[in-house]
Design an enzyme around this catalytic site. Sequence first.
Site, PDB file in Angstrom:
ATOM      1  N   ASP A 184       0.848  -1.187   0.000  1.00  0.00           N
ATOM      2  CA  ASP A 184       0.000   0.000   0.000  1.00  0.00           C
ATOM      3  C   ASP A 184       0.890   1.246   0.000  1.00  0.00           C
ATOM      4  O   ASP A 184       1.517   1.579   1.002  1.00  0.00           O
ATOM      5  CB  ASP A 184      -0.893  -0.047   1.248  1.00  0.00           C
ATOM      6  CG  ASP A 184      -1.739   1.221   1.371  1.00  0.00           C
ATOM      7  OD1 ASP A 184      -1.854   1.953   0.367  1.00  0.00           O
ATOM      8  OD2 ASP A 184      -2.269   1.461   2.472  1.00  0.00           O
ATOM      9  N   GLU A 199      28.418   4.211   3.629  1.00  0.00           N
ATOM     10  CA  GLU A 199      28.342   2.756   3.778  1.00  0.00           C
ATOM     11  C   GLU A 199      28.233   2.110   2.413  1.00  0.00           C
ATOM     12  O   GLU A 199      27.926   0.933   2.292  1.00  0.00           O
ATOM     13  CB  GLU A 199      27.212   2.340   4.719  1.00  0.00           C
ATOM     14  CG  GLU A 199      25.826   2.767   4.302  1.00  0.00           C
ATOM     15  CD  GLU A 199      24.782   2.225   5.277  1.00  0.00           C
ATOM     16  OE1 GLU A 199      24.531   2.913   6.259  1.00  0.00           O
ATOM     17  OE2 GLU A 199      24.252   1.132   5.039  1.00  0.00           O
ATOM     18  N   CYS A 213      24.664   5.337   8.983  1.00  0.00           N
ATOM     19  CA  CYS A 213      24.309   6.647   8.417  1.00  0.00           C
ATOM     20  C   CYS A 213      25.023   7.809   9.101  1.00  0.00           C
ATOM     21  O   CYS A 213      24.720   8.959   8.824  1.00  0.00           O
ATOM     22  CB  CYS A 213      22.793   6.839   8.494  1.00  0.00           C
ATOM     23  SG  CYS A 213      21.889   5.572   7.597  1.00  0.00           S
ATOM     24  N   HIS A 227      18.840  13.324  11.421  1.00  0.00           N
ATOM     25  CA  HIS A 227      18.935  12.244  10.435  1.00  0.00           C
ATOM     26  C   HIS A 227      17.528  11.900   9.946  1.00  0.00           C
ATOM     27  O   HIS A 227      16.566  11.903  10.713  1.00  0.00           O
ATOM     28  CB  HIS A 227      19.610  11.009  11.053  1.00  0.00           C
ATOM     29  CG  HIS A 227      19.618   9.839  10.118  1.00  0.00           C
ATOM     30  ND1 HIS A 227      20.140   9.928   8.861  1.00  0.00           N
ATOM     31  CD2 HIS A 227      19.142   8.573  10.259  1.00  0.00           C
ATOM     32  CE1 HIS A 227      19.992   8.753   8.253  1.00  0.00           C
ATOM     33  NE2 HIS A 227      19.385   7.924   9.075  1.00  0.00           N
ATOM     34  N   LYS A 237       8.973  11.070   8.511  1.00  0.00           N
ATOM     35  CA  LYS A 237       8.231  11.127   9.767  1.00  0.00           C
ATOM     36  C   LYS A 237       9.131  11.228  11.004  1.00  0.00           C
ATOM     37  O   LYS A 237       8.884  12.033  11.905  1.00  0.00           O
ATOM     38  CB  LYS A 237       7.358   9.866   9.868  1.00  0.00           C
ATOM     39  CG  LYS A 237       6.426   9.829  11.050  1.00  0.00           C
ATOM     40  CD  LYS A 237       5.597   8.535  10.971  1.00  0.00           C
ATOM     41  CE  LYS A 237       5.173   8.084  12.363  1.00  0.00           C
ATOM     42  NZ  LYS A 237       4.609   6.730  12.326  1.00  0.00           N
ATOM     43  N   LYS A 287       9.063  13.889  14.151  1.00  0.00           N
ATOM     44  CA  LYS A 287       8.634  13.387  15.459  1.00  0.00           C
ATOM     45  C   LYS A 287       9.687  13.671  16.531  1.00  0.00           C
ATOM     46  O   LYS A 287       9.360  14.153  17.621  1.00  0.00           O
ATOM     47  CB  LYS A 287       8.349  11.884  15.371  1.00  0.00           C
ATOM     48  CG  LYS A 287       7.723  11.311  16.625  1.00  0.00           C
ATOM     49  CD  LYS A 287       7.326   9.838  16.426  1.00  0.00           C
ATOM     50  CE  LYS A 287       6.989   9.210  17.773  1.00  0.00           C
ATOM     51  NZ  LYS A 287       6.820   7.747  17.656  1.00  0.00           N
TER      52      LYS A 287
END
Lengths: 348, 385, 129
Positions: free
Chosen positions: A28, A80, A112, A234, A239, A243
Amino acid sequence: MVGIIGYGAYIPRNRIKVEEIAKVWGTDANSYRKGLFVEEKSVPSPDQDTITMSVEATHYALKRSGIDPQKIGAVYVGSESHPYAVKPSGTVLAEAIGATPEIHCADYEFACKAGSEAMFVCLELVRSGSMEYALAVGADTSQGAPGDALEYTAAAGAASFIMGKDNLLAEAVETYSFMTDTPDFWRREYQYYPRHASRFTGEPAYFKHIIGAAKGILKKVKLEPKDFKYAVFHQPNGKFPLKVGKLLGFKREQLDTGLLCPWMGNTYSGSSPMGLTAILDEAKPDDLILMVSYGSGAGSDAFVWKVTSRITEVQDKAPKTKEILNNNKNYIEYGTYAKYRGKIRKAE
Amino acid sequence: MREVAIIGVGMNKWGELWNKSLRDVFTEAALLAIDDAGVDHIDSMYVGCMSSGLFVGQEHLSSLLADYLGTNPIPAARIESACASGGLALRLGFIEVASGTSDIVLAGGVEKMTDVAVDGATFALSTAADQEYEVYHGITFPGLYAMMARAHMHKYGTTREQLAQVAVKNHHNGSMNPLAQFPQKVTVENVMKSVMIADPLRILDCSPITDGAAAAILCPMDLAKKITKKPLVKIIGSGNATDTIALHSRDDITEIGSTKVAGEKAFKMAGKKPENIDLAEVHDCFTIAEICVIEALGLVDKGKGGKATEDGLTALDGKIPINTSGGLKSKGHPVGATGVAQVCEVVKQLRGEAGDRQIKGAKVGLTQNMGGSGGSSVVHIMEVV
Amino acid sequence: MPSPRYWREIPQRYRLEASKCKGCGKVFFPPRLVCSSCKSREFEMVKLEREGKLITYTIIRVPPSQFTDQSPYAMGVVELNGGVKILSQIADCNLDKLEIGQKLRIEFRKIYNEGEAGIICYGYKCVPA
């Protein structure tokens, strides 16, 4: 005083939309678009890798710095996805910009966080006086296994910073790091794709380390979120950084400028450094910027940057990050993406 | 300098010769030439071959080919100038006879190209371009000539159809040549709809991969009159010139400078002008090449090669028939053999032995053979006496 | 490609280093030992300009095997500002929108891989400016 004297970013022109990937795996798309706030991601062409992107980002950084590459004392590339398992990326970059042979080169790897640790070390080498300038790059052609959640975000891009003592465009006011041993994401030797521990990558990994590093540096410099014009974290997806910013007490307008992931994807070692370049493109003198990287395994490097009056002189000397992101885009289908990323098994 | 005649020529059927090795292919053609000349020995030998090392893993052709022709211990030399190797072998044979060093010299050419896969052939051919500054970047020979075509179209208004007409004409001529690899006739539509190789060139704009050989026997005119009763074909002009190996280093991408200079030298030696030429065999490795070459030789005006082809000036019944043999396009292009095969055709034409494709009353013929994208060229002018 | 052959050309492939004749000023890329114009043997190192225009081009649809992943790709003769011409791939372009005379600039790219295990060969390509 030490800090940034030149910066640049590079993003390949190819994009693939989340819908295109979801179509192939029967997932989805909206759960990624809305749930993770990711629309599309950059894809390297077959002729692009961490080294080529690093070279182009560094050409832009050199234009903004105006320095002679021969005066650079160190070239550190954090990634990486170094093209060679054994043979440095840094020497190719140093050779391409004309910084050899009196130079120190090293390739960094810390998931990262490799780009920010190169920045961290460069600042300290310049601060120590052992060299006049040092070059730090965060770049990745990120890997994500076909069908894995990472495939919707693993993107390509590079950010390059030249650190020095004079003619700063952003002063490194403070640095702070926060590390623990946390196996949330890894890639074993000889494995092509990384593995991750699903939801374990969130609260005990990403959030714990970024919050730990952010709170630590704020305490050290005695500043609060409201003192900052910008903050960049990062960006494994769109989202998480929003947050974590909210949890730390930052407002959306402080986070938007450096948020690239929804339209670029996660450039791994390039992620928060590229966000910083997008902020520097728009920043004004005296603006304060909080930057916190995150690397699985796990740790965060935090930086407080203070923009100087030189910023306005250099912003237009090379292409801006969002211009690169938005111009000359080339949308590709999954088949082309699979070919470009070497996901098709071919004859020997 | 002694006057030099060509008293014998030989060429076998070209194509994908699966049953024949390089040494077989060459020896067949050499024996045909020796028989045609009616000589019982040769004194020396030059063999043009571009890349036997890469195509069949064999160098040291001087020894191998003299050995298998049964002519040890004669002096022999393998000559390489990419696709102009054959033409250059003939020129060196000519010089050797003219100088008085040897009397009866075999000048031949050979290439055995089908023992490697297409990739291997592409690589071997690409060694005629600048490895570090052309091939390194991904160019191919169709690509180099395609860039010449694009530039020619842009500068002179040459059309895609005119390029196709070169192929149509040469396949028409080749349909009358029993030794041709691809004697099939093609139409403009066939060419224009064939698969794209390097825009704007399509597969039917390109010469093929071929196994083949050709040989000619050279000797002084005085001796020739004693040996043969056939019409005597004399080499009256020979020119060789070079240009930058890299196409991009040239001032004018549409002009083949080495052919221009080699042509001027040959015309000067021959005491002839372009308008004295009755037919020419030129290096049509790609359709655009023929257009550029006939301009460089002065057979048509600069920039008018496409129009001349369209107007039929270069057809069998045209003012200056070009590639009566079918050219590299139809006859095939075993690179090292091509320059010698061109001479075979001109000799046959001048002797009146060219069958259905015979140019009536042909007295003076020209051959032009070039290497790479024009980095080297060899031009010969021959006259029947 | 054997490593020494690749390595030797690095100054040209990575940095576009050329030689300028001290006798007549002609610029050679790659550098040469003798000037083809005035026969001088004295040169100074110069770097080529990184912008230029397209002189002619083609689109390679049947590539050498090491370029298969990139096919089809555009290649062109490019005249860099200052007059030196080079051959390079034209990357990041729309293949049906190339035009003679269009402005281009140099980018550092991977040219090809020596298979899965060999060296990675880098160099210059042009992209639309």
